[in-house]
Motif scaffolding. Structure first.
Motif, PDB file in Angstrom:
ATOM      1  N   ILE A  63      16.603  -4.366  16.308  1.00  0.00           N
ATOM      2  CA  ILE A  63      15.392  -3.728  15.794  1.00  0.00           C
ATOM      3  C   ILE A  63      14.210  -4.360  16.521  1.00  0.00           C
ATOM      4  N   THR A  64      13.422  -3.535  17.205  1.00  0.00           N
ATOM      5  CA  THR A  64      12.292  -4.021  17.990  1.00  0.00           C
ATOM      6  C   THR A  64      10.984  -3.539  17.386  1.00  0.00           C
ATOM      7  N   MET A  65      10.086  -4.484  17.125  1.00  0.00           N
ATOM      8  CA  MET A  65       8.757  -4.189  16.587  1.00  0.00           C
ATOM      9  C   MET A  65       7.707  -4.500  17.640  1.00  0.00           C
ATOM     10  N   THR A  66       6.638  -3.713  17.665  1.00  0.00           N
ATOM     11  CA  THR A  66       5.565  -3.969  18.625  1.00  0.00           C
ATOM     12  C   THR A  66       4.206  -3.852  17.941  1.00  0.00           C
ATOM     13  N   LEU A  67       3.255  -4.544  18.518  1.00  0.00           N
ATOM     14  CA  LEU A  67       1.852  -4.411  18.151  1.00  0.00           C
ATOM     15  C   LEU A  67       1.166  -3.584  19.234  1.00  0.00           C
ATOM     16  N   SER A  74      -1.024 -11.254  18.169  1.00  0.00           N
ATOM     17  CA  SER A  74       0.324 -11.289  18.715  1.00  0.00           C
ATOM     18  C   SER A  74       1.241 -11.829  17.619  1.00  0.00           C
ATOM     19  N   PHE A  75       2.550 -11.682  17.820  1.00  0.00           N
ATOM     20  CA  PHE A  75       3.508 -12.155  16.833  1.00  0.00           C
ATOM     21  C   PHE A  75       3.632 -13.677  16.897  1.00  0.00           C
ATOM     22  N   LYS A  76       3.793 -14.293  15.750  1.00  0.00           N
ATOM     23  CA  LYS A  76       4.084 -15.724  15.658  1.00  0.00           C
ATOM     24  C   LYS A  76       5.539 -15.921  15.240  1.00  0.00           C
ATOM     25  N   GLU A  77       5.941 -15.188  14.180  1.00  0.00           N
ATOM     26  CA  GLU A  77       7.324 -15.287  13.715  1.00  0.00           C
ATOM     27  C   GLU A  77       7.676 -14.100  12.833  1.00  0.00           C
ATOM     28  N   ILE A  78       8.980 -13.819  12.778  1.00  0.00           N
ATOM     29  CA  ILE A  78       9.506 -12.933  11.750  1.00  0.00           C
ATOM     30  C   ILE A  78       9.812 -13.888  10.597  1.00  0.00           C
ATOM     31  N   SER A 109       6.976 -14.416  20.066  1.00  0.00           N
ATOM     32  CA  SER A 109       5.618 -14.489  20.596  1.00  0.00           C
ATOM     33  C   SER A 109       5.339 -13.230  21.393  1.00  0.00           C
ATOM     34  N   GLY A 110       4.077 -12.997  21.630  1.00  0.00           N
ATOM     35  CA  GLY A 110       3.672 -11.816  22.380  1.00  0.00           C
ATOM     36  C   GLY A 110       3.520 -10.611  21.477  1.00  0.00           C
ATOM     37  N   LYS A 111       3.511  -9.433  22.065  1.00  0.00           N
ATOM     38  CA  LYS A 111       3.289  -8.181  21.343  1.00  0.00           C
ATOM     39  C   LYS A 111       4.585  -7.525  20.880  1.00  0.00           C
ATOM     40  N   THR A 112       5.739  -8.131  21.217  1.00  0.00           N
ATOM     41  CA  THR A 112       7.034  -7.552  20.852  1.00  0.00           C
ATOM     42  C   THR A 112       7.871  -8.592  20.119  1.00  0.00           C
ATOM     43  N   VAL A 151       6.265 -10.321   8.540  1.00  0.00           N
ATOM     44  CA  VAL A 151       5.940 -10.819   9.872  1.00  0.00           C
ATOM     45  C   VAL A 151       4.646 -11.612   9.799  1.00  0.00           C
ATOM     46  N   THR A 152       4.617 -12.757  10.469  1.00  0.00           N
ATOM     47  CA  THR A 152       3.396 -13.551  10.549  1.00  0.00           C
ATOM     48  C   THR A 152       2.827 -13.410  11.956  1.00  0.00           C
ATOM     49  N   LEU A 153       1.522 -13.121  12.011  1.00  0.00           N
ATOM     50  CA  LEU A 153       0.834 -12.965  13.296  1.00  0.00           C
ATOM     51  C   LEU A 153       0.227 -14.301  13.718  1.00  0.00           C
ATOM     52  N   ASP A 154      -0.304 -14.356  14.937  1.00  0.00           N
ATOM     53  CA  ASP A 154      -0.819 -15.604  15.487  1.00  0.00           C
ATOM     54  C   ASP A 154      -1.994 -16.195  14.717  1.00  0.00           C
TER      55      ASP A 154
END
Length: 170
Positions: A63-67, A74-78, A109-112, A151-154
């Motif tokens: 399962i791929t999530m994107t911003l 950006s993503f920090k962690e699931i 990390s990043g947008k994915t 999901v936790t963001l940066d």
């Protein structure tokens, strides 16, 4: 009297239609556009994204999530993954309990962000020997698996995107 009523109704309708400013607020998506998490690898979209896996193919689930690219985040962690079959009473509030948590604290990390698991992991988590199924006319239909993510963001903002389902085939 009827004639005056018709004329007044027509004038009211005409005056309303002539207005250039629309103050009526329509129903909009409640997600903030800069933090709107979307799923990219779904096969079907039936109000929610639905991926697919097969038991005979090994049952891999990705399962791929994107911003959005324009997002400053950006993503920090699931932070947490909740899982169940769709006939269970799992929703955006109840998935956060320990009994429904399939995985937690996956660094990304990043947008994915990508979450991977298998049917075997899911069955072990749910303490099942086989996927729940029904047989109608000799055709076996398996229950869809339902996944929720925290999901936790940066910036340490937490987001719960819409659910994601996985359709299981033989």
């Amino acid at each position: 009297m009827k004639k005056l009523s018709y004329i007044a109704s027509f004038l009211l309708l005409f005056a309303t239609a002539a207005c250039t400013k629309d103050d009526i607020v329509s129903i909009r998506d409640a997600q903030a556009t800069d933090n709107a998490i979307t799923f990219t690898n779904f096969k079907y979209f039936e109000r929610i994204p639905i991926g697919e896996t097969s038991i005979s193919g090994g049952g891999a689930i990705t399962i791929t999530m994107t911003l959005p690219d324009a997002s400053p985040r950006s993503f920090k962690e699931i932070t947490q993954v909740g899982a169940s079959t769709i006939n269970a009473s799992l929703n955006q509030n109840t998935f956060k309990t320990a009994a429904n948590t399939l995985a937690s604290k996956i660094s990304v990390s990043g947008k994915t962000a990508t979450f991977t698991t298998t049917i075997a992991n899911y069955l072990a988590f749910r303490k099942l020997t086989a996927m729940p199924s029904t047989t109608t006319g000799g055709i076996v239909t398996y229950s869809d698996m339902q996944f929720f993510f925290l999901v936790t963001l940066d910036d340490d903002t937490t987001v719960v995107p819409m659910e994601y389902r996985v359709r299981v085939r033989a």
